[in-house]
Design a protein around this motif. Structure first.
Motif, PDB file in Angstrom:
ATOM      1  N   LEU A 214       0.819  -1.212   0.000  1.00 56.25           N
ATOM      2  CA  LEU A 214       0.000   0.000   0.000  1.00 56.25           C
ATOM      3  C   LEU A 214       0.855   1.267   0.000  1.00 56.25           C
ATOM      4  O   LEU A 214       0.553   2.234  -0.708  1.00 56.25           O
ATOM      5  CB  LEU A 214      -0.935   0.000   1.208  1.00 56.25           C
ATOM      6  N   THR A 215       1.922   1.270   0.785  1.00 53.98           N
ATOM      7  CA  THR A 215       2.806   2.425   0.822  1.00 53.98           C
ATOM      8  C   THR A 215       3.495   2.636  -0.520  1.00 53.98           C
ATOM      9  O   THR A 215       3.601   3.769  -1.006  1.00 53.98           O
ATOM     10  CB  THR A 215       3.856   2.251   1.939  1.00 53.98           C
ATOM     11  N   ALA A 216       3.939   1.566  -1.139  1.00 51.77           N
ATOM     12  CA  ALA A 216       4.569   1.680  -2.458  1.00 51.77           C
ATOM     13  C   ALA A 216       3.575   2.199  -3.491  1.00 51.77           C
ATOM     14  O   ALA A 216       3.932   3.007  -4.360  1.00 51.77           O
ATOM     15  CB  ALA A 216       5.126   0.327  -2.885  1.00 51.77           C
ATOM     16  N   ALA A 217       2.319   1.763  -3.407  1.00 54.60           N
ATOM     17  CA  ALA A 217       1.299   2.248  -4.338  1.00 54.60           C
ATOM     18  C   ALA A 217       1.050   3.739  -4.151  1.00 54.60           C
ATOM     19  O   ALA A 217       0.928   4.493  -5.122  1.00 54.60           O
ATOM     20  CB  ALA A 217       0.011   1.467  -4.156  1.00 54.60           C
ATOM     21  N   LEU A 218       1.005   4.199  -2.899  1.00 50.95           N
ATOM     22  CA  LEU A 218       0.811   5.626  -2.639  1.00 50.95           C
ATOM     23  C   LEU A 218       1.986   6.461  -3.124  1.00 50.95           C
ATOM     24  O   LEU A 218       1.805   7.542  -3.679  1.00 50.95           O
ATOM     25  CB  LEU A 218       0.567   5.861  -1.148  1.00 50.95           C
ATOM     26  N   VAL A 219       3.186   5.971  -2.923  1.00 51.09           N
ATOM     27  CA  VAL A 219       4.366   6.689  -3.409  1.00 51.09           C
ATOM     28  C   VAL A 219       4.354   6.747  -4.935  1.00 51.09           C
ATOM     29  O   VAL A 219       4.629   7.792  -5.533  1.00 51.09           O
ATOM     30  CB  VAL A 219       5.659   6.025  -2.882  1.00 51.09           C
TER      31      VAL A 219
ATOM     32  N   ALA B 286       3.410   9.893  -9.927  1.00 53.48           N
ATOM     33  CA  ALA B 286       2.661  10.064 -11.173  1.00 53.48           C
ATOM     34  C   ALA B 286       1.968  11.422 -11.212  1.00 53.48           C
ATOM     35  O   ALA B 286       1.983  12.106 -12.240  1.00 53.48           O
ATOM     36  CB  ALA B 286       1.652   8.935 -11.332  1.00 53.48           C
ATOM     37  N   VAL B 287       1.389  11.827 -10.100  1.00 56.51           N
ATOM     38  CA  VAL B 287       0.716  13.124 -10.036  1.00 56.51           C
ATOM     39  C   VAL B 287       1.724  14.247 -10.217  1.00 56.51           C
ATOM     40  O   VAL B 287       1.475  15.216 -10.945  1.00 56.51           O
ATOM     41  CB  VAL B 287      -0.053  13.273  -8.705  1.00 56.51           C
ATOM     42  N   ILE B 288       2.868  14.139  -9.583  1.00 60.40           N
ATOM     43  CA  ILE B 288       3.897  15.170  -9.712  1.00 60.40           C
ATOM     44  C   ILE B 288       4.359  15.287 -11.152  1.00 60.40           C
ATOM     45  O   ILE B 288       4.542  16.391 -11.676  1.00 60.40           O
ATOM     46  CB  ILE B 288       5.076  14.874  -8.764  1.00 60.40           C
ATOM     47  N   SER B 289       4.544  14.158 -11.833  1.00 63.88           N
ATOM     48  CA  SER B 289       5.025  14.217 -13.213  1.00 63.88           C
ATOM     49  C   SER B 289       3.981  14.835 -14.137  1.00 63.88           C
ATOM     50  O   SER B 289       4.328  15.511 -15.097  1.00 63.88           O
ATOM     51  CB  SER B 289       5.416  12.831 -13.699  1.00 63.88           C
TER      52      SER B 289
ATOM     53  N   MET C 172       2.684  23.515 -14.024  1.00 64.61           N
ATOM     54  CA  MET C 172       3.167  24.459 -13.018  1.00 64.61           C
ATOM     55  C   MET C 172       4.358  25.248 -13.533  1.00 64.61           C
ATOM     56  O   MET C 172       4.487  26.441 -13.263  1.00 64.61           O
ATOM     57  CB  MET C 172       3.540  23.717 -11.727  1.00 64.61           C
ATOM     58  N   GLU C 173       5.232  24.588 -14.279  1.00 68.76           N
ATOM     59  CA  GLU C 173       6.390  25.283 -14.834  1.00 68.76           C
ATOM     60  C   GLU C 173       5.943  26.340 -15.833  1.00 68.76           C
ATOM     61  O   GLU C 173       6.450  27.467 -15.834  1.00 68.76           O
ATOM     62  CB  GLU C 173       7.319  24.272 -15.499  1.00 68.76           C
TER      63      GLU C 173
END
Length: 77
Positions: A24-29, A34-37, A43-44
């Motif tokens: 679960l932690t790996a999935a959240l990370v 993915a959201v950041i990418s 944003m840039e």
């Protein structure tokens, strides 16, 4: 190791909860990355547009002279 000890060892489920939390932690990370990418490109571009708008603004004149004012209009049937 005796046969009864081996059966007890393989029947033990204490480590299963830990594996679930790790997955679960790996999935959240992964989801966060993915959201950041996806968001970082927009944003840039937005920060570049804001920086350019601030550079183009002359503080000795009215900095809000070119702003568009929106007024709420309602239509009656």
């Amino acid at each position: 190791m005796k046969l009864t000890e081996a059966k007890t060892f393989f029947a033990d489920e204490f480590g299963a909860v830990t594996v679930d939390w790790v997955v679960l932690t790996a999935a959240l990370v992964g989801l966060g990355l993915a959201v950041i990418s996806v968001v970082s490109g927009g944003m840039e571009e937005l920060s570049t547009d804001i920086g350019q708008a601030l550079t183009d603004t002359d503080p000795l004149t009215d900095p809000f002279a070119n702003n568009v004012t929106f007024t709420e209009t309602t239509t009656t049937p």
